[in-house]
Design an enzyme around this catalytic site. Structure first.
Site, PDB file in Angstrom:
ATOM      1  CG  ASP A  13      -1.648   1.201   1.595  1.00  0.00           C
ATOM      2  OD1 ASP A  13      -2.354   1.879   0.407  1.00  0.00           O
ATOM      3  OD2 ASP A  13      -1.614   1.875   2.447  1.00  0.00           O
ATOM      4  CG  ASP A  15      -1.911   7.819   0.418  1.00  0.00           C
ATOM      5  OD1 ASP A  15      -0.593   7.716  -0.229  1.00  0.00           O
ATOM      6  OD2 ASP A  15      -2.771   8.381  -0.050  1.00  0.00           O
ATOM      7  CG  ASP A 211      -2.071   2.320   6.427  1.00  0.00           C
ATOM      8  OD1 ASP A 211      -2.211   2.245   5.466  1.00  0.00           O
ATOM      9  OD2 ASP A 211      -2.465   3.693   7.150  1.00  0.00           O
TER      10      ASP A 211
END
Length: 268
Positions: A13, A15, A211
């Site tokens: 991922d 961001d 996250d």
């Protein structure tokens, strides 16, 4: 534990993971990015960002031309049998999705604002992106991002109506994402891995890092999962049972990203 010399693939991922949630910096991960390049380990970006955002970032990170998953899995780019880069769309394209959303909004008076409806200044304020990067974020191809402004009851109806249109909702860090039904980071990764092998024909050993809740399908689909400490009020809930192959970091963003690779990948 996998070794740096094994046929590894890193799926990440952006961001809040490889990129800092607030500053979008990746510098704390620079040591690992250099190691991956030296060992010719593919770095597959798996993000809610658009292809237009991913491609210049790949250049900046030093992984130009690598396969990637964009728009939360609604779009995948990979080499075809002729060695050409091709894009795989999961379902409806962007214009079709936006038209569907406009129709549902008129029929049910849903209160939400889509990415296409925000002004440039509003998107700069919401995302923290520069004007130039907002322009890239607007170049959507296979999903729409929106901010929900209505009741929980209306939200349940909205989700139901999307289902009837073969669409679904995925929660991101800042937006809800309207995507083709049956798509997502996990499905996109499985499709990509079915179409990729190492130069020697072996399967890749996959390490995934994310996250947010929208990363869970991807993290459930890899051999080793790194759940990076994040800012979402919703936890990352995995369905996998092999706890020894899951690591929860103590650090945020690219520092946590490096922490996770340090934990799983032997370097000596």
């Amino acid at each position: 534990m996998p070794h740096l010399h094994d046929p590894l693939m890193i799926i990440t991922d952006l961001d809040g993971s490889l990129l800092d949630h607030h500053t979008y910096s990746w510098e704390p991960a620079e040591r690992w990015l250099t190691l991956l390049k030296q060992q010719h380990i593919p770095l597959v970006i798996c993000t809610s960002k658009t292809a237009a955002e991913v491609i210049p970032l790949q250049q900046e990170l030093g992984f130009p031309g690598a396969p990637f998953i964009a728009e939360n899995g609604a779009l995948v780019q990979n080499d075809n049998a002729q060695g050409e880069m091709v894009r795989h769309h999961a379902g409806k394209n962007y214009d079709e999705i936006c038209e569907c959303l406009r129709r549902l909004q008129q029929q049910h008076q849903f209160r939400f604002t889509g990415f296409s409806e925000f002004t440039e200044k509003e998107l700069v304020n919401i995302t923290g992106l520069s004007v130039a990067n907002v322009a890239l974020a607007r170049m959507r191809e296979a999903s729409e991002a929106l901010v929900w402004r209505d009741t929980d009851e209306q939200f349940a109806l909205f989700r139901q109506q999307l289902e009837q249109e073969s669409l679904m909702l995925v929660q991101g860090g800042r937006f809800w994402h309207v995507m083709p039904k049956g798509s997502g980071k996990g499905e996109a990764l499985r499709w990509l891995l079915q179409n990729m092998t190492t130069a020697g024909g072996k399967r890749f050993i996959t390490v995934g890092l994310g996250d947010g809740p929208n990363d869970a399908p991807m993290l459930d689909s890899v051999d080793y999962a790194v759940v990076i400490k994040g800012y979402s009020k919703f936890p990352v809930e995995l369905t996998r049972q092999d706890e020894r192959h899951v690591y929860q970091t103590t650090e945020y963003g690219p520092t946590g990203w490096s922490e996770g690779l340090d934990y799983f990948i032997a370097q000596e």
